[in-house]
Structure formats: structure tokens, C-alpha cells
Design a protein around this motif. Structure first.
Motif, PDB file in Angstrom:
ATOM      1  N   UNK A   1       1.958  35.582 -96.800  1.00 22.95           N
ATOM      2  CA  UNK A   1       1.103  34.449 -97.234  1.00 22.95           C
ATOM      3  C   UNK A   1      -0.505  34.826 -97.061  1.00 22.95           C
ATOM      4  N   UNK A   2      -1.383  34.270 -97.664  1.00 20.91           N
ATOM      5  CA  UNK A   2      -2.834  34.434 -97.435  1.00 20.91           C
ATOM      6  C   UNK A   2      -3.507  33.135 -97.476  1.00 20.91           C
ATOM      7  N   UNK A   3      -4.527  33.051 -97.006  1.00 26.22           N
ATOM      8  CA  UNK A   3      -5.293  31.719 -96.863  1.00 26.22           C
ATOM      9  C   UNK A   3      -6.945  31.827 -96.625  1.00 26.22           C
ATOM     10  N   UNK A   4      -7.589  30.649 -97.140  1.00 21.16           N
ATOM     11  CA  UNK A   4      -8.952  30.760 -96.941  1.00 21.16           C
ATOM     12  C   UNK A   4      -9.350  29.413 -96.908  1.00 21.16           C
ATOM     13  N   UNK A   5     -10.523  29.392 -96.324  1.00 20.76           N
ATOM     14  CA  UNK A   5     -11.110  27.966 -96.081  1.00 20.76           C
ATOM     15  C   UNK A   5     -12.155  27.997 -97.333  1.00 20.76           C
ATOM     16  N   UNK A   6     -11.744  26.876 -98.300  1.00 22.32           N
ATOM     17  CA  UNK A   6     -12.916  26.505 -99.358  1.00 22.32           C
ATOM     18  C   UNK A   6     -13.534  25.282 -99.116  1.00 22.32           C
ATOM     19  N   UNK A   7     -14.690  25.146 -99.276  1.00 24.57           N
ATOM     20  CA  UNK A   7     -15.686  24.045 -98.912  1.00 24.57           C
ATOM     21  C   UNK A   7     -16.629  23.887 -99.854  1.00 24.57           C
ATOM     22  N   UNK A   8     -17.297  22.749 -99.974  1.00 27.41           N
ATOM     23  CA  UNK A   8     -18.482  22.231-100.559  1.00 27.41           C
ATOM     24  C   UNK A   8     -19.566  23.162-100.122  1.00 27.41           C
TER      25      UNK A   8
END
Length: 205
Positions: free
Chosen positions: A113-120
């Protein structure tokens, strides 16, 4: 829109998913940025190694918009052929931890898996290609997520993968979300693990 390859938990680059950071123009009045530019997106895919013909043939079929409260985990979802979906995901309100799991049986990163924080605030987007399961955990009190999908939703093709499969071992930031157990839809709480999907032939070649 600069795009970068993400690293797995073992610090290996994963071919396919891309973290895209748009150029944002802001001042004391607010900000402006292009959330979607077809030409630049196709060039990002080609630069990342996707064959030109495949990148140029990619089309998005529908846009989706969801709102979730803190601690909600949606996923891990994917669609099998004949209506697979690639997803270009962004978070316009609040923040989420967004995850892609490689379900391509012949891939060197299969089951990782890979992940990232996405935000406004960061305006980043995650490209999740066909062949991956996708899910996210809401980190803020509320989050609104929009994504473009390359295939239409198809109930017969839709599948779910267990969010906490120990063979995948996603490091979900539950503490940051303020929960010990995420809030799940019934279908996600009952989703099978990767080995069960593989045994049923419900992964990608």
C-alpha cells in the motif's frame, strides 16, 4: 501540476499511483488553482511511465462527491472488469488519509500500500489507477472528498477489501483521527481479506 511516485512501507517506489500537487495562486483575498487539467494530467502519467497511447486514451466517466465525519473509513473499494475504475481523488473540505493497495497479481508491489494526507490546505490529489483498491480515513471533524472515476459505477463489478487485513498492514492514523476503531459501512466491515479475493479470482492480472 508536479506529480511524484509514492513509497511503500518498505521504502520502495510503487508504480502506478501518483501524488499530484497543483500550482496554487493565493493572496489575502483567497486562492485559485486548476483542480483538473486534462493535458497536464496526461503528461504526468506519461512522465511516470504510462505508455502514451494508454494515457491519451484515458477518459473520466463520472465525478463523485462524499461528505464524512471524523473517524469514518470508506473502503477499501475497487471495481473489476468489465467496468474497472481509476480514481483521481482530492479533499476540498477538511483532511483525509488516502490509501491505494496494489491488487495487480503480477506486480512486484502486489499486496502493498501507499498513502498520503489530502486536505483543503495542501490541495494535493492522489491518482489511483485501475488495479488498485482505494479507501480513506477522515481526520477532521468533517471532510468533503471529490473524485473523478474512469469507469461508471457498476454494482456487479464492485468489490471491497478488508481495511485491516494483517497481510497488508496499512498504518491507518487512527490516533490522529481521534478513534480506536473507525466508523465503517456494513459492507466494509464484512469485506474479505486479500487471500480470499485471490482465491476467488477477484484481483487483477
Amino acid at each position: 501540476m508536479p506529480a511524484e511516485t509514492l513509497l511503500t512501507a518498505s521504502d520502495q517506489p510503487m508504480a502506478g499511483p501518483l501524488l499530484i500537487t497543483p500550482q496554487v495562486f493565493g493572496d489575502d483575498r483567497g486562492f485559485f488553482y486548476e483542480s483538473w487539467n486534462e493535458r497536464r494530467f496526461r503528461q504526468d502519467l506519461i512522465t511516470a511511465g504510462l505508455p502514451t497511447a494508454e494515457a491519451e486514451g484515458l477518459q473520466f466517466r463520472q465525478d463523485n462527491h462524499s461528505r464524512s465525519s471524523r473517524g469514518v473509513l470508506r473502503g477499501l473499494h475497487f471495481q473489476l472488469p468489465p467496468e474497472p475504475q481509476g480514481k483521481l481523488v482530492r479533499c476540498s473540505v477538511g483532511s483525509i488519509f488516502d490509501v491505494a493497495v496494489d491488487l495487480r497479481r503480477g506486480s512486484p508491489s502486489y499486496g502493498q500500500w501507499v498513502g498520503a494526507t489530502l486536505s483543503a490546505e495542501n490541495h494535493q490529489q492522489l491518482w489511483v489507477p485501475v488495479g488498485f483498491a482505494h479507501g480513506f480515513l477522515t481526520l477532521s471533524d468533517d471532510a468533503e472528498v471529490q473524485y473523478k472515476a474512469s469507469g461508471f459505477w457498476n454494482r456487479d463489478c464492485e468489490r471491497s477489501l478488508c481495511w485491516d487485513d494483517p497481510s497488508i498492514a496499512i498504518d491507518w492514523p487512527l490516533q490522529q483521527a481521534g478513534v480506536t476503531t473507525p466508523l465503517l459501512a456494513a459492507k466494509d466491515a464484512e469485506a474479505p481479506g486479500l487471500q480470499t479475493l485471490l482465491s476467488a479470482g477477484e484481483v487483477f492480472a
